[in-house]
Design an enzyme around this catalytic site. Structure first.
Site, mmCIF file in Angstrom:
data_model
loop_
_atom_site.group_PDB
_atom_site.id
_atom_site.type_symbol
_atom_site.label_atom_id
_atom_site.label_comp_id
_atom_site.label_asym_id
_atom_site.label_seq_id
_atom_site.Cartn_x
_atom_site.Cartn_y
_atom_site.Cartn_z
ATOM 1 N N TYR A 1 11.262 7.671 30.137
ATOM 2 C CA TYR A 1 11.003 6.863 28.940
ATOM 3 C C TYR A 1 12.024 5.740 28.844
ATOM 4 C CZ TYR A 1 10.367 5.751 23.962
ATOM 5 O OH TYR A 1 10.148 5.115 22.769
ATOM 6 N N SER B 1 12.616 0.367 22.340
ATOM 7 C CA SER B 1 13.233 1.517 21.686
ATOM 8 C C SER B 1 14.746 1.352 21.776
ATOM 9 C CB SER B 1 12.818 2.808 22.399
ATOM 10 O OG SER B 1 13.570 3.918 21.946
#
Length: 270
Positions: free
Chosen positions: A160, A147
């Protein structure tokens, strides 16, 4: 797309989002002259069956393999089933993952454990299970979904971000170790892609966030993202950033880290 012809392609997280989009895009380019073989994995068998039907591929060319990426002990059996069914594994697209929407101060430690189990440990455990087969073949390509948050630290996503940062260290090392054996590793860093990831994100107590983020809703269409990803994979790119203006944050981090820090700490909303 001819590089995927006659290849066995295993996709995790294939029941929705990026994983589903990869399966559909690959099948869209397949035909009798350029067949592909897909292995579709996620927890929800009914959704995997739906995706399998939507690919339009012959039943013999699609193996639906339900799997929980936190059931590490089952991975060897899953790999053996794929080997027995198709004989080899050429591409492994590692997409399974969950996000987070909560501050560090509020977040239960168990939430961090869950995020690391799904996003990091599950990914490397499956890689470890597949690796002996790819090394024996002296070929194979691992495609890892990180990401933009795997390169930056962003509010409300501490766990995350940590899990995605960890992927870069592991797969950069693996790439260096296995290059001479004929293996390739591509790490992709999506920006805002229009998927359900924010709906399924965990809150401070580990419950489902259940809300679509505005940036996610306005993000890049999954099919557009997937076409760019598959082009990068076909060219054996080591790392690729795909999204909108948010991907420029990676370059700000590298060249103007102080400016990026000010932008991120003043950013409002989840």
């Amino acid at each position: 797309m001819s590089v995927f012809t006659q290849k066995v392609i295993w996709i995790t997280g294939a029941s929705s989002g990026i994983g589903e989009a990869i399966a559909l895009e690959l099948s869209r380019n397949a035909n009798e002259a350029h067949p592909i073989k897909l292995v579709l994995s996620a927890r929800r068998a009914d959704e995997l069956e739906r995706v399998a039907r939507q690919t339009g591929l012959p039943a013999a060319n699609v193996l639906v393999l339900p799997m929980d990426v936190t059931d590490f002990g089952a991975f060897s059996a899953h790999v053996e089933r794929v080997r027995q069914h198709f004989g080899r594994i050429d591409y492994l697209f590692l997409n399974a993952g969950i996000s987070q929407r909560s501050t560090v101060a509020e977040t239960d430690f168990s939430v961090y454990q869950r995020l690391m189990d799904v996003n990091f440990f599950g990914t490397i455990a499956l890689t470890k299970a597949v690796l002996p087969l790819m090394l024996a073949q002296r070929s194979g390509h691992l495609v890892v979904t990180s990401s933009v948050a795997g390169k930056l630290g962003v509010k409300y996503r501490s766990g995350y971000c940590a899990s995605k940062h960890a992927l870069h260290g592991f797969y950069d090392a693996l790439r260096a170790e296995t290059h001479s054996a004929g293996l390739h590793v591509t790490i992709v860093c999506p920006g805002y892609i229009r998927t359900p990831i924010s709906l399924q994100a965990l809150n401070a107590t580990g419950q489902v966030h259940g809300k679509m983020d505005a940036n996610q809703e306005k993000g890049m269409a999954p099919d557009v993202f997937t076409r760019r990803l598959l082009k990068a994979v076909s060219r054996k790119k080591e790392e690729v950033y795909i999204g909108g203006p948010e991907t420029f944050g990676i370059y700000l981090k590298r060249f103007l880290p102080g400016l990026l820090s000010r932008i991120l700490r003043n950013r409002e909303g989840a």
